[in-house]
Scaffold this active site. Structure first.
Site, short mmCIF file in Angstrom:
data_model
loop_
_atom_site.label_atom_id
_atom_site.label_comp_id
_atom_site.label_asym_id
_atom_site.label_seq_id
_atom_site.Cartn_x
_atom_site.Cartn_y
_atom_site.Cartn_z
N HIS A 12 -3.95 -5.15 0.57
CA HIS A 12 -3.43 -5.47 1.90
C HIS A 12 -3.42 -7.15 2.17
O HIS A 12 -4.41 -7.49 2.55
CB HIS A 12 -4.22 -4.81 2.96
CG HIS A 12 -4.03 -3.40 3.02
ND1 HIS A 12 -2.82 -2.92 3.91
CD2 HIS A 12 -4.51 -2.29 2.36
CE1 HIS A 12 -3.15 -1.61 3.80
NE2 HIS A 12 -3.74 -1.08 3.10
N CYS A 58 0.83 -1.08 0.00
CA CYS A 58 -0.05 -0.04 0.03
C CYS A 58 0.62 1.35 -0.19
O CYS A 58 1.57 1.36 -0.90
CB CYS A 58 -0.94 0.00 1.25
SG CYS A 58 -2.41 1.18 1.07
N GLU A 76 -1.95 -8.85 3.97
CA GLU A 76 -1.82 -9.13 5.47
C GLU A 76 -3.22 -9.20 5.92
O GLU A 76 -3.08 -9.94 7.14
CB GLU A 76 -0.98 -8.09 6.12
CG GLU A 76 -1.53 -6.98 6.42
CD GLU A 76 -1.78 -5.71 5.39
OE1 GLU A 76 -1.45 -6.18 4.37
OE2 GLU A 76 -2.31 -4.55 5.46
#
Ligand code: MN
Length: 237
Positions: free
Chosen positions: A214, A105, A216
């Site tokens: 994202h 990001c 994660e």
């Protein structure tokens, strides 16, 4: 075991101190690496690059547009003082010294600016699009909500790592900025249907990859764990 230096998000130091879950650290630990959360106020980027086997640049605020020679848009939200310089130095050193780098990001945006690129400062103001790139996290739109598709470049490193049906995969999305002019040496490895750049990489390095989404945030399904695993494999000394 290899050591990954992680530039901190706003919550990361407290998460570590209080033993709270943190998606970035959780995803790295699931890939079998040790983590050093960096201190932008104390750590020297050159020392960091000598001490770690890989670097992760996470999400966060906007990069100061003055760095790429533009006045700030009304939506500009500055990062904490010193973060831009710290992370830009890490990104440049990672590329020049071939230290494996995963940029997420804001991290992708930092990497692009570090290599001389520029950013679309506010996608809703500048890109005619019906693709939903932004928006707050709500119960109806959790952080792992699949917001839009991306098309992977078939020859990219990313396409070897991420599972994609026919070169297309779905991602979450929480960004209001994106790459405009592409930084030197970067290859676009994925785009959204509206042309917004969703991933970049530097070919020829051990591992230098940036994603605009994202990965994660998928702790339940580990949808993009292969990205962290490939990063860890490349970083292993
Ligand atoms: Mn997006």
């Amino acid at each position: 075991m290899c050591l990954i230096g992680v530039a901190p998000t706003s919550t990361m130091p407290a998460d570590v101190r209080l033993g709270r879950r943190n998606d970035y650290l959780d995803s790295l630990e699931a890939a079998g690496v040790r983590v050093r959360v960096l201190d932008p106020d104390r750590d020297d980027p050159e020392e960091v690059c000598r001490a770690v086997d890989g670097l992760l640049l996470p999400g966060g605020h906007d990069v100061d547009p003055a760095i790429y020679g533009e006045p700030p848009h009304a939506t500009y939200e500055a990062a904490p003082v010193g973060r831009d310089a710290f992370e830009l130095a890490l990104a440049r050193l990672a590329v020049h010294a071939d230290v494996p780098l995963l940029a997420i990001c804001r991290g992708l945006q930092v990497l692009n600016v570090a290599l001389g690129g520029s950013l679309v400062q506010d996608i809703p103001s500048h890109v005619a699009s019906t693709v939903s790139h932004g928006g707050p996290v709500t119960p109806a739109r959790p952080k792992d909500h699949l917001a839009h598709t991306i098309v992977l470049s078939p020859t990219s490193r990313l396409a070897e790592i991420v599972r994609a049906d026919g070169g297309i995969c779905e991602v979450n999305s929480r960004h209001h900025q994106a790459i405009q002019a592409i930084g030197g040496g970067l290859l676009v490895s994925a785009v959204a249907p509206d042309g917004v750049v969703e991933a970049v990489e530097v070919p020829g390095l051990r591992f230098c990859l940036g994603v605009q989404w994202h990965p994660e945030n998928f702790s339940r399904t580990r949808r993009f764990q292969t990205l962290f695993d490939a990063f860890a494999t490349a970083a292993r000394p």
